[in-house]
Write an enzyme that holds these catalytic residues in place. Structure first.
Site, mmCIF file in Angstrom:
data_model
loop_
_atom_site.group_PDB
_atom_site.id
_atom_site.type_symbol
_atom_site.label_atom_id
_atom_site.label_comp_id
_atom_site.label_asym_id
_atom_site.label_seq_id
_atom_site.Cartn_x
_atom_site.Cartn_y
_atom_site.Cartn_z
ATOM 1 N N LYS A 278 0.931 -1.117 -0.096
ATOM 2 C CA LYS A 278 0.089 -0.057 -0.058
ATOM 3 C C LYS A 278 0.724 1.327 0.059
ATOM 4 O O LYS A 278 0.348 2.250 -0.725
ATOM 5 C CB LYS A 278 -0.863 0.111 1.204
ATOM 6 C CG LYS A 278 -1.920 -1.102 1.094
ATOM 7 C CD LYS A 278 -2.714 -1.496 2.591
ATOM 8 C CE LYS A 278 -3.752 -2.283 2.367
ATOM 9 N NZ LYS A 278 -4.533 -2.648 3.646
ATOM 10 N N HIS B 5 0.425 -6.600 17.754
ATOM 11 C CA HIS B 5 -0.710 -7.444 17.801
ATOM 12 C C HIS B 5 -1.205 -7.661 19.222
ATOM 13 O O HIS B 5 -0.528 -7.227 20.191
ATOM 14 C CB HIS B 5 -0.339 -9.020 17.293
ATOM 15 C CG HIS B 5 0.687 -9.457 17.909
ATOM 16 N ND1 HIS B 5 0.953 -10.008 19.388
ATOM 17 C CD2 HIS B 5 2.228 -9.690 17.324
ATOM 18 C CE1 HIS B 5 2.187 -10.276 19.547
ATOM 19 N NE2 HIS B 5 2.910 -10.300 18.414
#
Length: 118
Positions: free
Chosen positions: A62, A104
């Site tokens: 991206k 995470h």
């Protein structure tokens, strides 16, 4: 100067489901070196590692503005941790001018990439 910024987030249970269904999933995502690291891990840590690398590679694509495709696939991108634990990006075996961070929780992994102009 910043060339691009990418961000990705992925659910750990989705990655675990795909990984448990077929080992080819991890082989499409992880480089040989990343696979060696993956194999040293156990249990939930394997899922965190795989999901983190998946998110980092998506974020990198991206930031490049291409997305994952013919010009930039998962195996073209490698995220290798330094001895300190800091992740470093490589694209086509060359170090990337920029930064990556991976995180995470119990349920998701996320990564952000900032690419710098050379």
């Amino acid at each position: 100067m910043i060339q691009g910024i990418g961000l990705d987030i992925v659910e750990l249970n989705r990655i675990a489901r795909l990984d448990n269904r077929n080992a080819k999933f991890r082989e499409r995502i992880l480089s040989e070196m990343e696979l060696r690291v993956y194999e040293t891990l156990s249990g939930h840590r394997k899922t965190e590692y795989l999901a983190g690398r998946f998110a980092a590679k998506e974020a990198f694509s991206k930031a490049r503005g291409t997305g994952i495709g013919a010009d930039c696939n998962f195996l073209d991108i490698e995220v290798i941790s330094e001895a300190s634990g800091r992740p470093v990006l490589y694209f086509h075996d060359q170090p990337v001018q920029g930064f990556v961070t991976i995180t995470h929780t119990q349920t998701v992994a996320a990564a952000q990439v900032v690419l710098m102009e050379s």
